[in-house]
Design an enzyme around this catalytic site. Structure first.
Site, PDB file in Angstrom:
ATOM      1  N   ARG A 150       0.841  -1.206   0.000  1.00 20.39           N
ATOM      2  CA  ARG A 150       0.000   0.000   0.000  1.00 20.39           C
ATOM      3  C   ARG A 150       0.873   1.253   0.000  1.00 20.39           C
ATOM      4  NH1 ARG A 150      -4.140  -0.977   4.859  1.00 20.39           N
ATOM      5  NH2 ARG A 150      -4.920   1.086   4.236  1.00 20.39           N
TER       6      ARG A 150
ATOM      7  N   GLN B 170      -9.625   9.657   7.668  1.00 23.81           N
ATOM      8  CA  GLN B 170      -9.492   8.272   8.130  1.00 23.81           C
ATOM      9  C   GLN B 170      -8.396   7.567   7.324  1.00 23.81           C
ATOM     10  OE1 GLN B 170     -13.676   6.443   8.499  1.00 23.81           O
ATOM     11  NE2 GLN B 170     -14.058   8.417   7.526  1.00 23.81           N
ATOM     12  N   ASN B 171      -7.921   8.236   6.278  1.00 26.44           N
ATOM     13  CA  ASN B 171      -6.955   7.618   5.369  1.00 26.44           C
ATOM     14  C   ASN B 171      -5.548   7.633   5.958  1.00 26.44           C
ATOM     15  OD1 ASN B 171      -9.207   7.493   3.785  1.00 26.44           O
ATOM     16  ND2 ASN B 171      -8.607   9.199   2.457  1.00 26.44           N
TER      17      ASN B 171
ATOM     18  N   HIS C 251      -6.594   7.650  11.914  1.00 24.11           N
ATOM     19  CA  HIS C 251      -6.202   6.233  11.883  1.00 24.11           C
ATOM     20  C   HIS C 251      -4.728   6.047  11.539  1.00 24.11           C
ATOM     21  CE1 HIS C 251     -10.725   5.309  11.074  1.00 24.11           C
ATOM     22  NE2 HIS C 251     -10.489   5.617  12.323  1.00 24.11           N
TER      23      HIS C 251
ATOM     24  N   GLY D  17     -16.491  10.893   0.643  1.00 19.93           N
ATOM     25  CA  GLY D  17     -15.929   9.585   0.323  1.00 19.93           C
ATOM     26  C   GLY D  17     -15.757   8.667   1.505  1.00 19.93           C
TER      27      GLY D  17
ATOM     28  N   ASN E 197     -20.621  11.872  -2.164  1.00 18.63           N
ATOM     29  CA  ASN E 197     -20.444  10.427  -2.302  1.00 18.63           C
ATOM     30  C   ASN E 197     -21.349   9.944  -3.437  1.00 18.63           C
ATOM     31  OD1 ASN E 197     -20.483   7.541  -1.901  1.00 18.63           O
ATOM     32  ND2 ASN E 197     -19.782   7.905   0.187  1.00 18.63           N
ATOM     33  N   PRO E 198     -20.825   9.143  -4.357  1.00 17.45           N
ATOM     34  CA  PRO E 198     -21.696   8.664  -5.440  1.00 17.45           C
ATOM     35  C   PRO E 198     -22.765   7.713  -4.932  1.00 17.45           C
ATOM     36  CG  PRO E 198     -19.444   7.806  -5.678  1.00 17.45           C
ATOM     37  CD  PRO E 198     -19.455   8.694  -4.491  1.00 17.45           C
ATOM     38  N   GLN E 199     -22.567   7.160  -3.744  1.00 13.21           N
ATOM     39  CA  GLN E 199     -23.513   6.190  -3.186  1.00 13.21           C
ATOM     40  C   GLN E 199     -24.177   6.716  -1.915  1.00 13.21           C
ATOM     41  OE1 GLN E 199     -24.033   3.313  -4.728  1.00 13.21           O
ATOM     42  NE2 GLN E 199     -22.437   3.834  -6.241  1.00 13.21           N
TER      43      GLN E 199
HETATM   44  C1  BV8 Z   1     -11.835   0.934  18.694  1.00 18.43           C
HETATM   45  C2  BV8 Z   1      -6.321   2.112   9.520  1.00 18.43           C
HETATM   46  C3  BV8 Z   1     -11.759   0.427  20.995  1.00 18.43           C
HETATM   47  C4  BV8 Z   1      -5.725   0.791   9.170  1.00 18.43           C
HETATM   48  C5  BV8 Z   1      -8.714   1.769   9.993  1.00 18.43           C
HETATM   49  C6  BV8 Z   1     -19.466   1.083  17.523  1.00 18.43           C
HETATM   50  C7  BV8 Z   1     -20.324   0.356  16.763  1.00 18.43           C
HETATM   51  C8  BV8 Z   1     -19.836  -0.752  16.037  1.00 18.43           C
HETATM   52  C9  BV8 Z   1     -18.494  -1.119  16.031  1.00 18.43           C
HETATM   53  C10 BV8 Z   1     -17.642  -0.388  16.776  1.00 18.43           C
HETATM   54  C11 BV8 Z   1     -18.120   0.693  17.529  1.00 18.43           C
HETATM   55  N1  BV8 Z   1     -17.054   1.224  18.166  1.00 18.43           N
HETATM   56  C12 BV8 Z   1     -15.919   0.513  17.843  1.00 18.43           C
HETATM   57  C13 BV8 Z   1     -16.262  -0.482  16.992  1.00 18.43           C
HETATM   58  C14 BV8 Z   1     -15.324  -1.437  16.422  1.00 18.43           C
HETATM   59  C15 BV8 Z   1     -14.598  -0.883  15.168  1.00 18.43           C
HETATM   60  C16 BV8 Z   1     -15.607  -0.561  14.092  1.00 18.43           C
HETATM   61  O1  BV8 Z   1     -15.998   0.570  13.892  1.00 18.43           O
HETATM   62  N2  BV8 Z   1     -16.002  -1.624  13.363  1.00 18.43           N
HETATM   63  C17 BV8 Z   1     -16.939  -1.411  12.251  1.00 18.43           C
HETATM   64  C18 BV8 Z   1     -16.390  -2.060  11.030  1.00 18.43           C
HETATM   65  C19 BV8 Z   1     -18.274  -1.947  12.571  1.00 18.43           C
HETATM   66  N3  BV8 Z   1     -13.802   0.290  15.500  1.00 18.43           N
HETATM   67  C20 BV8 Z   1     -12.551   0.081  15.956  1.00 18.43           C
HETATM   68  O2  BV8 Z   1     -12.042  -1.020  16.105  1.00 18.43           O
HETATM   69  C21 BV8 Z   1     -11.754   1.329  16.316  1.00 18.43           C
HETATM   70  N4  BV8 Z   1     -11.104   1.128  17.581  1.00 18.43           N
HETATM   71  O3  BV8 Z   1     -13.030   0.985  18.718  1.00 18.43           O
HETATM   72  O4  BV8 Z   1     -11.050   0.676  19.775  1.00 18.43           O
HETATM   73  C22 BV8 Z   1     -10.859   0.824  22.030  1.00 18.43           C
HETATM   74  C23 BV8 Z   1     -11.134   1.988  22.690  1.00 18.43           C
HETATM   75  C24 BV8 Z   1     -10.310   2.346  23.745  1.00 18.43           C
HETATM   76  C25 BV8 Z   1      -9.229   1.518  24.101  1.00 18.43           C
HETATM   77  C26 BV8 Z   1      -8.955   0.364  23.365  1.00 18.43           C
HETATM   78  C27 BV8 Z   1      -9.776   0.018  22.299  1.00 18.43           C
HETATM   79  C28 BV8 Z   1     -10.592   1.555  15.293  1.00 18.43           C
HETATM   80  C29 BV8 Z   1     -11.125   1.805  13.939  1.00 18.43           C
HETATM   81  C30 BV8 Z   1      -9.970   2.164  12.973  1.00 18.43           C
HETATM   82  C31 BV8 Z   1      -9.458   0.965  12.216  1.00 18.43           C
HETATM   83  N5  BV8 Z   1      -8.452   1.363  11.228  1.00 18.43           N
HETATM   84  N6  BV8 Z   1      -7.749   2.166   9.127  1.00 18.43           N
HETATM   85  C32 BV8 Z   1      -5.631   0.566   7.672  1.00 18.43           C
HETATM   86  O5  BV8 Z   1      -6.000   1.463   6.902  1.00 18.43           O
HETATM   87  O6  BV8 Z   1      -5.140  -0.505   7.315  1.00 18.43           O
HETATM   88  S1  BV8 Z   1     -10.373   1.828   9.496  1.00 18.43           S
HETATM   89  C33 BV8 Z   1     -10.331   1.933   7.753  1.00 18.43           C
HETATM   90  O7  BV8 Z   1     -11.576   1.438   7.327  1.00 18.43           O
HETATM   91  C34 BV8 Z   1     -10.228   3.311   7.174  1.00 18.43           C
HETATM   92  O8  BV8 Z   1      -9.335   4.131   7.879  1.00 18.43           O
HETATM   93  C35 BV8 Z   1     -11.672   3.801   7.261  1.00 18.43           C
HETATM   94  O9  BV8 Z   1     -11.963   4.313   8.531  1.00 18.43           O
HETATM   95  C36 BV8 Z   1     -12.458   2.518   7.077  1.00 18.43           C
HETATM   96  C37 BV8 Z   1     -12.951   2.415   5.667  1.00 18.43           C
HETATM   97  O10 BV8 Z   1     -14.024   3.301   5.579  1.00 18.43           O
HETATM   98  P1  BV8 Z   1     -14.005   4.465   4.454  1.00 18.43           P
HETATM   99  O11 BV8 Z   1     -12.754   5.245   4.537  1.00 18.43           O
HETATM  100  O12 BV8 Z   1     -15.289   5.161   4.578  1.00 18.43           O
HETATM  101  O13 BV8 Z   1     -13.887   3.652   3.079  1.00 18.43           O
HETATM  102  P2  BV8 Z   1     -14.876   2.579   2.445  1.00 18.43           P
HETATM  103  O14 BV8 Z   1     -14.072   1.847   1.460  1.00 18.43           O
HETATM  104  O15 BV8 Z   1     -15.622   1.842   3.506  1.00 18.43           O
HETATM  105  O16 BV8 Z   1     -15.959   3.490   1.674  1.00 18.43           O
HETATM  106  C38 BV8 Z   1     -15.542   4.325   0.624  1.00 18.43           C
HETATM  107  C39 BV8 Z   1     -16.712   5.275   0.371  1.00 18.43           C
HETATM  108  O17 BV8 Z   1     -16.289   6.183  -0.651  1.00 18.43           O
HETATM  109  C40 BV8 Z   1     -17.975   4.573  -0.128  1.00 18.43           C
HETATM  110  O18 BV8 Z   1     -19.101   5.131   0.520  1.00 18.43           O
HETATM  111  C41 BV8 Z   1     -17.982   4.892  -1.628  1.00 18.43           C
HETATM  112  O19 BV8 Z   1     -19.302   5.030  -2.123  1.00 18.43           O
HETATM  113  C42 BV8 Z   1     -17.263   6.228  -1.666  1.00 18.43           C
HETATM  114  N7  BV8 Z   1     -16.530   6.505  -2.915  1.00 18.43           N
HETATM  115  C43 BV8 Z   1     -15.959   5.619  -3.758  1.00 18.43           C
HETATM  116  N8  BV8 Z   1     -15.329   6.297  -4.780  1.00 18.43           N
HETATM  117  C44 BV8 Z   1     -15.535   7.627  -4.537  1.00 18.43           C
HETATM  118  C45 BV8 Z   1     -16.285   7.760  -3.335  1.00 18.43           C
HETATM  119  N9  BV8 Z   1     -16.637   8.952  -2.823  1.00 18.43           N
HETATM  120  C46 BV8 Z   1     -16.241  10.068  -3.515  1.00 18.43           C
HETATM  121  N10 BV8 Z   1     -15.499  10.011  -4.671  1.00 18.43           N
HETATM  122  C47 BV8 Z   1     -15.145   8.825  -5.206  1.00 18.43           C
HETATM  123  N11 BV8 Z   1     -14.425   8.784  -6.324  1.00 18.43           N
END
Ligand code: BV8
Length: 262
Positions: free
Chosen positions: A72, A103-104, A121, A201, A227-229
């Site tokens: 990456r 978040q990137n 992140h 995004g 966001n397109p979606q």
């Molecule tokens: C934590 C770094 C606790 C690494 C990342 C509450 C409810 C449910 C679950 C949880 C909650 N609280 C915590 C959780 C658990 C978890 C979580 O959220 N799980 C989810 C999946 C349900 N959260 C965690 O684990 C967090 N930590 O809670 O710790 C704690 C607290 C105290 C002490 C100890 C522990 C940590 C979360 C961070 C994880 N790391 N990234 C890496 O990159 O490898 S997250 C990673 O995924 C990204 O950083 C980003 O955040 C996420 C992806 O989401 P998006 O960026 O939105 O991207 P995605 O692909 O999903 O979507 C793209 C969008 O763009 C789409 O909508 C698409 O339509 C649109 N798009 C596409 N093309 C375009 C566009 N838009 C515009 N233009 C375009 N051209």
């Protein structure tokens, strides 16, 4: 894109005193950086990113996970900021005091001139010692050899910490790990104090980042989504601009402030 919605968003942006821009993987999609929705390819195709982006996966197979992050990092190093990144940097100059929260883990906002950028992140360019974050873990410049990673990627043993020889890990926040306190506090503070929040995004499913637009809306700000979606954030958005970041954001900046040298 409906002109009415774009003009509405432009009015809001043009008269804003404080703007927050929250971005996700979608802002870098048009720079060739795959989103998390795109699913993984090559060596990692059989894995779900949420599985790989964990401390457990790194401890279970450090070469696989380090290889993934180096792949990456090489990909991002070959990518260029797109007109969406450039427009966000322009918003920051047009509305001083605006915050860019991402978040990137790529550095495309900074390479587009955005300053400061709050990384919730972490970053691909800040590896650290697994045993002690305080241990200096130098980042070697991305060598041509590394840039020349095979497209399908490869396993790579993580380097060793110069101080204690423990493995070096990527400087990112893995699932199940706490976000950097300073970044999260700054992001929540900026969201609570802004009058316009642009959510660009992001699928709005990863927490606590996905709470930020709601914090802004509950503090009286107007939330605009690009966001397109549709996403779960539609509910807190006053204006949903259904299009891509590189198309919509330059048009929004031009509509708000007229032609700029973006
Ligand atoms: C934590 C770094 C606790 C690494 C990342 C509450 C409810 C449910 C679950 C949880 C909650 N609280 C915590 C959780 C658990 C978890 C979580 O959220 N799980 C989810 C999946 C349900 N959260 C965690 O684990 C967090 N930590 O809670 O710790 C704690 C607290 C105290 C002490 C100890 C522990 C940590 C979360 C961070 C994880 N790391 N990234 C890496 O990159 O490898 S997250 C990673 O995924 C990204 O950083 C980003 O955040 C996420 C992806 O989401 P998006 O960026 O939105 O991207 P995605 O692909 O999903 O979507 C793209 C969008 O763009 C789409 O909508 C698409 O339509 C649109 N798009 C596409 N093309 C375009 C566009 N838009 C515009 N233009 C375009 N051209």
């Amino acid at each position: 894109m409906e002109g009415v919605l774009l003009r509405r968003a432009a009015e809001l942006l043009g008269s804003a005193r404080r703007v927050v821009v929250l971005t996700g993987a979608g802002i870098s999609a048009e720079s060739g950086v795959p989103t998390f929705r795109d699913g993984l390819t090559g060596l990692w195709a059989r894995f779900d990113p949420q599985q790989l982006a964990t401390a457990e996966a790194f401890h279970a197979d450090p070469d696989l996970v380090w290889g993934w992050y180096e792949w990456r990092r090489a990909r991002v190093s070959r990518a260029e900021p797109n007109p969406g990144h450039l427009a966000i940097a322009t918003i920051q100059t047009r509305v001083p005091g605006s915050a860019v929260i991402t978040q990137n883990v790529d550095d495309l906002h900074e390479r587009a001139g955005a300053r400061p950028v709050i990384h919730l992140h972490g970053s691909l360019f800040a590896p650290r010692c697994v045993a002690a974050a305080a241990h200096p873990a130098a980042v070697e410049e991305t060598t041509d050899d590394e840039l020349a990673q095979p497209d399908e990627g490869r396993r790579m043993p993580p380097p060793r910490c110069a101080s204690c020889a423990a493995p070096v890990r990527p400087g990112v926040v893995w699932f199940g790990e706490a976000l950097p306190e300073e970044a999260l506090t700054a992001a929540v503070g900026a969201a609570a104090a802004c009058d316009v929040l642009l959510a660009v995004g992001t699928s709005g499913v990863v927490y606590p980042a996905a709470e930020i637009p709601g914090i802004a809306a509950r503090s009286g700000a107007t939330v605009v989504q690009v966001n397109p979606q549709p996403t779960p954030l539609d509910q807190v958005c006053a204006v949903n601009l259904r299009g891509t970041a590189a198309q919509v954001l330059p048009a929004l900046v031009t509509a708000a402030w007229g032609e700029t040298d973006q």
